[in-house]
Scaffold this active site. Structure first.
Site, PDB file in Angstrom:
ATOM      1  N   TRP A  62       6.414   3.242  36.924  1.00 35.63           N
ATOM      2  CA  TRP A  62       6.508   1.972  36.209  1.00 35.63           C
ATOM      3  C   TRP A  62       6.922   2.142  34.743  1.00 35.63           C
ATOM      4  O   TRP A  62       7.942   1.614  34.305  1.00 35.63           O
ATOM      5  CB  TRP A  62       5.164   1.248  36.305  1.00 35.63           C
ATOM      6  N   TYR A  96      11.683  -2.088  36.882  1.00 36.40           N
ATOM      7  CA  TYR A  96      11.211  -1.021  36.009  1.00 36.40           C
ATOM      8  C   TYR A  96      12.385  -0.424  35.235  1.00 36.40           C
ATOM      9  O   TYR A  96      13.366   0.052  35.825  1.00 36.40           O
ATOM     10  CB  TYR A  96      10.527   0.092  36.811  1.00 36.40           C
ATOM     11  N   TRP A 135      -2.676  -0.080  41.671  1.00 35.98           N
ATOM     12  CA  TRP A 135      -2.088   0.466  40.448  1.00 35.98           C
ATOM     13  C   TRP A 135      -3.124   0.455  39.328  1.00 35.98           C
ATOM     14  O   TRP A 135      -4.107  -0.270  39.380  1.00 35.98           O
ATOM     15  CB  TRP A 135      -0.820  -0.282  40.045  1.00 35.98           C
ATOM     16  N   SER A 136      -2.889   1.296  38.356  1.00 42.22           N
ATOM     17  CA  SER A 136      -3.764   1.458  37.197  1.00 42.22           C
ATOM     18  C   SER A 136      -5.194   1.839  37.560  1.00 42.22           C
ATOM     19  O   SER A 136      -6.149   1.260  37.033  1.00 42.22           O
ATOM     20  CB  SER A 136      -3.764   0.178  36.344  1.00 42.22           C
ATOM     21  N   PRO A 137      -5.398   2.835  38.426  1.00 39.60           N
ATOM     22  CA  PRO A 137      -6.762   3.240  38.764  1.00 39.60           C
ATOM     23  C   PRO A 137      -7.527   3.839  37.586  1.00 39.60           C
ATOM     24  O   PRO A 137      -8.760   3.869  37.604  1.00 39.60           O
ATOM     25  CB  PRO A 137      -6.566   4.266  39.883  1.00 39.60           C
ATOM     26  N   LYS A 155      -9.749   9.279  26.589  1.00 40.58           N
ATOM     27  CA  LYS A 155      -9.022   9.725  25.386  1.00 40.58           C
ATOM     28  C   LYS A 155      -9.062   8.712  24.250  1.00 40.58           C
ATOM     29  O   LYS A 155      -8.786   9.061  23.101  1.00 40.58           O
ATOM     30  CB  LYS A 155      -7.574  10.057  25.744  1.00 40.58           C
ATOM     31  N   ARG A 192      -0.360   5.237  25.806  1.00 41.71           N
ATOM     32  CA  ARG A 192      -0.013   3.974  26.449  1.00 41.71           C
ATOM     33  C   ARG A 192      -0.325   2.771  25.549  1.00 41.71           C
ATOM     34  O   ARG A 192       0.383   1.768  25.571  1.00 41.71           O
ATOM     35  CB  ARG A 192      -0.789   3.854  27.764  1.00 41.71           C
ATOM     36  N   GLU A 194      -3.496  17.389  37.775  1.00 42.63           N
ATOM     37  CA  GLU A 194      -4.872  17.015  37.447  1.00 42.63           C
ATOM     38  C   GLU A 194      -5.364  15.897  38.359  1.00 42.63           C
ATOM     39  O   GLU A 194      -6.446  15.977  38.966  1.00 42.63           O
ATOM     40  CB  GLU A 194      -4.932  16.570  35.980  1.00 42.63           C
TER      41      GLU A 194
END
Length: 328
Positions: free
Chosen positions: A21, A54, A205-207, A216, A228, A293
């Site tokens: 995205w 996108y 989306w966006s888990p 962070k 972001r 990761e």
């Protein structure tokens, strides 16, 4: 990598899927984007999600080039239609028959494939009869350009109406793609029960809540440069999670993640996968190490006691109002 069936269908998809995205064609140079796709493939990810909008179609082009040479039968390639593309003509957006028919042709060309495994209505279009939209999708299935159909960010009522028409048209409507995370649970009370009844899975989306659930972002501290929260598009979605109260509670999840032997990001991805109606969690990446990761969340089973502790920590920071499902 673990695999799950998508909806009431025979399609198996990877429990972790790769989405592009906010990265390919915009934030990340193509060499780096390709490296992330290679990392995803090396990690066992077979499911790749994109959309025509996108990076104004560039993301599809980058993904198509990155996957070139891979055995097509070993991949599940998903894309979407709805938002404006092209120069802004009157039919360059929405879910009318003309835009859907022309958009799939553009997507197939950019993705360098003869078909997509899943074609998704990127939002619900209130300006077009749903019968027209579903018939256009059904025709693409019969033409062999699309194997299955799905939607993104439709509410429970819209999903039920679409499923009824799909049954009449005898086409496989098998998925919804909503935002879902520990902090954003608006699908749980209505969308998930309706989807279970209709044989539809969630591809979420966006888990990690646009990066907030990595830990962070620190309360009372400036946001990291290049994160972001500094991106013009991504920041619109992340701001709701950026209060000091929410960020403090996220920091309190760190000991729970350590208790489970996971990073915060891995805990967040594993958490959404505990929902049996979730078939896959979409991860994005700007660096290959982020892929390596996050895929470690695949196959992780979180104990009920840990899930209860997470709920206790987050408390009223969790959003559950089903009316907040995104619709234009």
């Amino acid at each position: 990598m673990e695999f799950r069936r998508l909806g009431r269908s025979g399609l198996n998809i990877s429990e972790i899927s790769y989405g592009n995205w906010l990265t390919h064609g915009s934030q990340v140079e193509e060499d780096q984007a390709t490296a992330c796709v290679r990392a995803a493939l090396d990690a066992g990810i077979t499911t790749f999600d994109t959309a025509d909008v996108y990076a104004n179609t560039k993301a599809e082009e980058v993904l198509g080039r990155a996957l070139k040479g891979e055995r097509r039968e070993s991949l599940e390639v998903f894309t979407k239609v709805f938002w404006p593309t092209g120069p802004g003509g009157p039919n360059d957006k929405g879910l009318g028959r003309k835009h859907i028919s022309e958009s799939i042709n553009g997507s197939l060309k950019r993705l360098q494939t003869d078909y997509v495994d899943l074609y998704q209505a990127h939002r619900f279009d209130r300006t077009v009869p749903l019968e027209e939209t579903m018939l256009a999708f059904a025709d693409l299935v019969r033409q062999g350009k699309v194997l299955y159909i799905g939607v993104s960010e439709w509410n429970a009522e819209q999903i039920a109406r679409g499923a009824e028409l799909a049954r009449e048209l005898k086409v496989p409507f098998i998925s919804n793609q909503p935002q879902y995370s520990m902090l954003w649970r608006v699908i749980e009370s209505q969308v998930v029960p309706t989807s279970e009844r209709e044989g539809i899975s969630q591809i979420v989306w966006s888990p990690i809540a646009q990066g907030v659930l990595t830990g962070k972002y620190l309360p009372g501290q400036p946001v990291p440069e290049g994160s972001r929260a500094t991106d013009a598009t991504g920041s619109k979605f992340i701001q709701r999670f950026m209060s000091d109260d929410v960020l403090e509670k996220v920091q309190r999840l760190k000991p729970l993640a350590e208790e489970a032997g996971l990073s915060l990001a891995q805990l967040a991805v594993a958490w959404v996968l505990q929902n049996p109606n979730v078939a896959s969690a979409i991860i994005g990446a700007s660096r290959p190490e982020q892929v390596h990761e996050n895929v470690k969340a695949a196959g992780v089973k979180l104990e009920d006691e840990l899930l209860e502790k997470i709920d206790a920590v987050l408390g009223d920071a969790v959003e559950t109002d089903p009316r907040l499902t995104v619709t234009p």
